[in-house]
Every structure is written in C-alpha cells, then in structure tokens.
Design a protein around this motif. Structure first.
Motif, short mmCIF file in Angstrom:
data_model
loop_
_atom_site.label_atom_id
_atom_site.label_comp_id
_atom_site.label_asym_id
_atom_site.label_seq_id
_atom_site.Cartn_x
_atom_site.Cartn_y
_atom_site.Cartn_z
N ASN A 63 0.86 -1.18 0.00
CA ASN A 63 0.00 0.00 0.00
C ASN A 63 0.89 1.23 0.00
OD1 ASN A 63 -1.83 2.10 0.51
ND2 ASN A 63 -3.08 0.85 1.88
N ASN A 64 0.63 2.17 -0.87
CA ASN A 64 1.45 3.37 -0.98
C ASN A 64 1.00 4.50 -0.06
OD1 ASN A 64 3.29 2.41 -2.92
ND2 ASN A 64 1.86 2.85 -4.58
N ASN A 65 -0.03 4.26 0.74
CA ASN A 65 -0.57 5.31 1.60
C ASN A 65 -0.15 5.12 3.05
OD1 ASN A 65 -2.04 6.52 -0.53
ND2 ASN A 65 -3.68 5.03 -0.26
N VAL A 66 0.08 6.22 3.74
CA VAL A 66 0.39 6.24 5.16
C VAL A 66 -0.56 7.23 5.82
CG1 VAL A 66 2.14 6.69 6.90
CG2 VAL A 66 2.81 5.67 4.73
N CYS A 67 -1.26 6.81 6.88
CA CYS A 67 -2.21 7.68 7.55
C CYS A 67 -1.51 8.50 8.64
CB CYS A 67 -3.33 6.86 8.19
SG CYS A 67 -4.50 6.16 6.99
N PRO A 68 -1.67 9.82 8.63
CA PRO A 68 -1.05 10.65 9.67
C PRO A 68 -1.84 10.59 10.96
CG PRO A 68 -2.29 12.03 8.16
CD PRO A 68 -2.38 10.63 7.61
N VAL A 69 -1.16 10.37 12.08
CA VAL A 69 -1.78 10.39 13.40
C VAL A 69 -0.86 11.16 14.34
CG1 VAL A 69 -2.84 8.14 12.98
CG2 VAL A 69 -0.72 8.27 14.28
N ARG A 70 -1.39 11.52 15.51
CA ARG A 70 -0.59 12.17 16.53
C ARG A 70 -0.44 11.24 17.72
NH1 ARG A 70 0.79 17.23 16.00
NH2 ARG A 70 1.04 17.52 18.25
N ALA A 71 0.70 11.34 18.38
CA ALA A 71 0.90 10.57 19.60
C ALA A 71 -0.22 10.88 20.58
CB ALA A 71 2.26 10.92 20.21
N GLY A 72 -0.80 9.84 21.17
CA GLY A 72 -1.93 10.00 22.07
C GLY A 72 -3.28 9.82 21.41
N ASP A 73 -3.31 9.74 20.07
CA ASP A 73 -4.58 9.52 19.37
C ASP A 73 -5.15 8.15 19.69
OD1 ASP A 73 -4.57 11.98 18.16
OD2 ASP A 73 -4.06 11.26 16.16
N THR A 74 -6.47 8.03 19.53
CA THR A 74 -7.15 6.74 19.68
C THR A 74 -7.38 6.14 18.31
OG1 THR A 74 -8.27 7.41 21.71
CG2 THR A 74 -9.23 5.58 20.48
N THR A 260 -19.54 1.43 3.31
CA THR A 260 -18.51 1.71 2.31
C THR A 260 -17.12 1.55 2.91
OG1 THR A 260 -18.59 4.06 2.86
CG2 THR A 260 -20.02 3.29 1.06
N ASN A 261 -16.12 1.54 2.02
CA ASN A 261 -14.73 1.42 2.43
C ASN A 261 -13.95 2.61 1.90
OD1 ASN A 261 -13.80 -0.89 3.99
ND2 ASN A 261 -14.74 -2.14 2.41
N PRO A 262 -13.80 3.67 2.67
CA PRO A 262 -13.03 4.81 2.18
C PRO A 262 -11.60 4.42 1.81
CG PRO A 262 -14.23 5.38 4.18
CD PRO A 262 -14.36 3.91 4.01
N THR A 263 -11.10 5.07 0.78
CA THR A 263 -9.71 4.87 0.37
C THR A 263 -8.90 6.14 0.56
OG1 THR A 263 -10.30 5.38 -1.93
CG2 THR A 263 -10.29 3.05 -1.28
#
Length: 336
Positions: A63-74, A260-263
């Motif tokens: 998969n060429n995608n990376v999801c951005p998150v922040r430390a402490g996120d749920t 649905t399945n978001p991409t």
C-alpha cells in the motif's frame, strides 16, 4: 460448566468451524479511514505456524498510503469475515474462534516499504480472558462491537513511520500439540507530536512459541487464568481477569456502522496550515526629481520688460534685449 468432548469429536467440530476473518479497516479518533492505509490480507485463512514469515502481517499486498496520526490519538482496528463486508449482521470472526486480541507497533524508516519481519515490535494493547465468571474472551468483546477494537498510540513514542499489527489468536482448536490459529493484519501510519521513548521490542517470527501457555492450551474447560502470548504491553497495565460477568453491551455504535470502504482519510481536525506572512513587494528603483532651476538673468543684462534700474536696485542695469528706460526714480525697465 463447559461441555467436555473427546478428541475425535473436537476435531470434527473444529473442522466445521471455518468462519475465518481479516483485519481490514482503521479508524482514527472516530474518523473512518477505511482501507486507506491497510496492508490488505489476501485471504481470510489463518496463519498456523508461529515460525512462518506471515505471522507478522499475514500474506498481504503493498500500500502506498500512510495515515497521519498524533501521539496519544485513539485508533480502532476493524475485523470482518469477508473482504469489504462491514455489516454487523455477522460476527467479526465466527465459529467460536475464541482467544486473545493484541495490537503491536513497530517503528520503521518507511511504512510503505518496510519488511514486518525485520521490524522491532512492541505491544500497545491486549485483551485475553476478560472474565472467568463465566469464561469470556477478548474475541467475544470484538464480536460484541462489530469487529472494532480501540487503543491509544503511546504519547511518548518518537515521531516517524510505524506499522500497526492487530491480531486475533483463535484457540478453539488449540492443544498441547498446536492447533492455534493466528489472524494478524497490518496498517501504515506516521506519528507526530511524540517524545523520545524507545520501548523494548520483539520480532515476528520469534515472539511466539508453540509451547507458550497462552497458545498450547485447551479453552474447552473452565479457566481461572490465562497468559496472553508475547511481551508485556508498553505504557499500560497488563490485562487482568475479572471474576464477575463481562458485559456484552456494545461500546461501539454499531447502528452507525458504514457500509462503504473509504480509500482516502480526511482528519476531523487537520493540523493548521503553515502560516505565511505577506511581504511587501520589493521597492522599485529610487528616482529623485530634478530640481526646477531658478531662472537667472540672461547673460548680458536683464530680459525684455525686466527691471534694469531704480532707487536701491542691485540687479543688472543693462538689457540683453531692448533698452533700459527709466520710468521713475524707483523703477527702470527694458523696453523694445
């Protein structure tokens, strides 16, 4: 009291229990990221060997995608039996595939290309035998919540790319000689806003052994305790076993489960855009107005009709053109 069956009867029962499943979707702070950053598992069959390379992230596609998150996120991982089916009508993983649920993270240089077998993994969430009165496993909690299992990203881990490894270990066919089924699945995230923690890690394969007490066991008897396979979780207390009945009410809003399945993942609260200060345009070339010259008397005397004499006059007394004519004692003028 549990029903005790012979080995042959159990084998027949286990052969018919084929409700396999895969981890598919990811939620970030309650926002559905769908399969945006999922390493899609190619089939819903389990991994059956702890020494297989597939024990890390199963047999999966890139998969060429990376999801951005922040430390402490749920974050919330989501499991279903069939690819693309997000319905809550069916159990996330059926066939009484009871056992623990665990989640690991591994810091990597590039989540899109990182090998899960060379990564160092640390556990961030676990659930095993949730209650022994009666016995109730984490997989049953997963099923109660339409396949959703939530956890927090540790707030002190270093910024950078990570793989997320979610796993169900089905123990319905386990015993002293093996038989446990592993259902791992991985996601790709990038963490920001963290610290500099460096948790101890394990490798897959390597973290599990067929003789581990949480793998080589019979769950078809009344259990008092259960040892979850793998290391202790980082940043949270190890799971304990309650001695009261576990509530079966869903904590996830299954009525709002999307079909649905978001991409593509759109954060609910995206980070602010970089601020820019408007700059004035560069100044143009500096120009200085030429001074207006003060008229001076033409060379050779006063101009025509100019003063050329009179009482107290200190200017020219001759004319450049015409003749200086006395008009009175106080004023003389150049005239034609």
């Amino acid at each position: 009291m549990r029903l005790f069956l012979t080995s042959a009867a159990l084998a027949g029962l286990f052969a018919s229990a084929s409700a396999h499943a895969t981890f598919q979707q990811l939620w970030i702070n309650g926002v559905d990221a769908g399969v945006t950053c999922t390493r899609t598992v190619r089939s819903n069959s389990p991994v059956t060997s702890v020494s297989s390379a597939d024990i890390a992230c199963n047999a999966h596609s890139s998969n060429n995608n990376v999801c951005p998150v922040r430390a402490g996120d749920t974050l919330t991982v989501e499991m279903h039996q069939q690819a693309g089916d997000r319905s809550c009508r069916n159990e996330a993983i059926g066939g009484q595939h009871y056992g623990p649920v665990t989640v690991y993270l591994a810091k990597v240089a590039d989540a899109r290309t990182a090998s899960p077998n060379s990564a160092g993994w640390f556990k961030v969430s676990e659930g095993g035998l949730m209650s022994n009165n009666p016995d109730y496993f984490a997989v049953q909690v997963l099923n109660d919540n339409c396949g959703h299992w939530s956890f927090k990203v540790p707030s002190d881990i270093a910024d950078g790319d990570y793989l997320v490894r979610a796993e169900v270990i089905a123990l319905h066919a386990a015993g002293a000689g093996g038989g446990a089924q592993f259902y791992p699945g991985c996601y790709q995230i990038s963490v920001s806003g963290g610290g500099n923690a460096n948790p101890p890690t394990v490798r897959f394969p390597g973290a599990y052994s067929n003789s581990d007490p949480g793998i080589a066991m019979n769950i078809h008897v009344d259990l008092i305790t259960y040892k979850i396979p793998g290391p202790s979780p980082y940043g949270i207390p190890a799971a304990t076993v309650a001695n009261t009945k576990w509530p079966t009410t869903a904590t996830w809003n299954t009525a709002q489960q999307p079909a649905t399945n978001p991409t593509t993942y759109v954060p609910a609260n995206p980070p602010p855009a970089p601020t820019t200060t408007a700059q004035a345009p560069p100044p143009g070339p500096t120009t200085t107005a030429a001074p207006v010259p003060t008229p001076s008397a033409p060379a050779g005397g006063a101009a025509l009709y100019g003063q050329c004499g009179g009482s107290g006059w200190s200017g020219p007394t001759t004319c450049s053109q015409g003749t200086c004519t006395k008009l009175n004692d106080w004023y003389s003028q150049c005239t034609p």
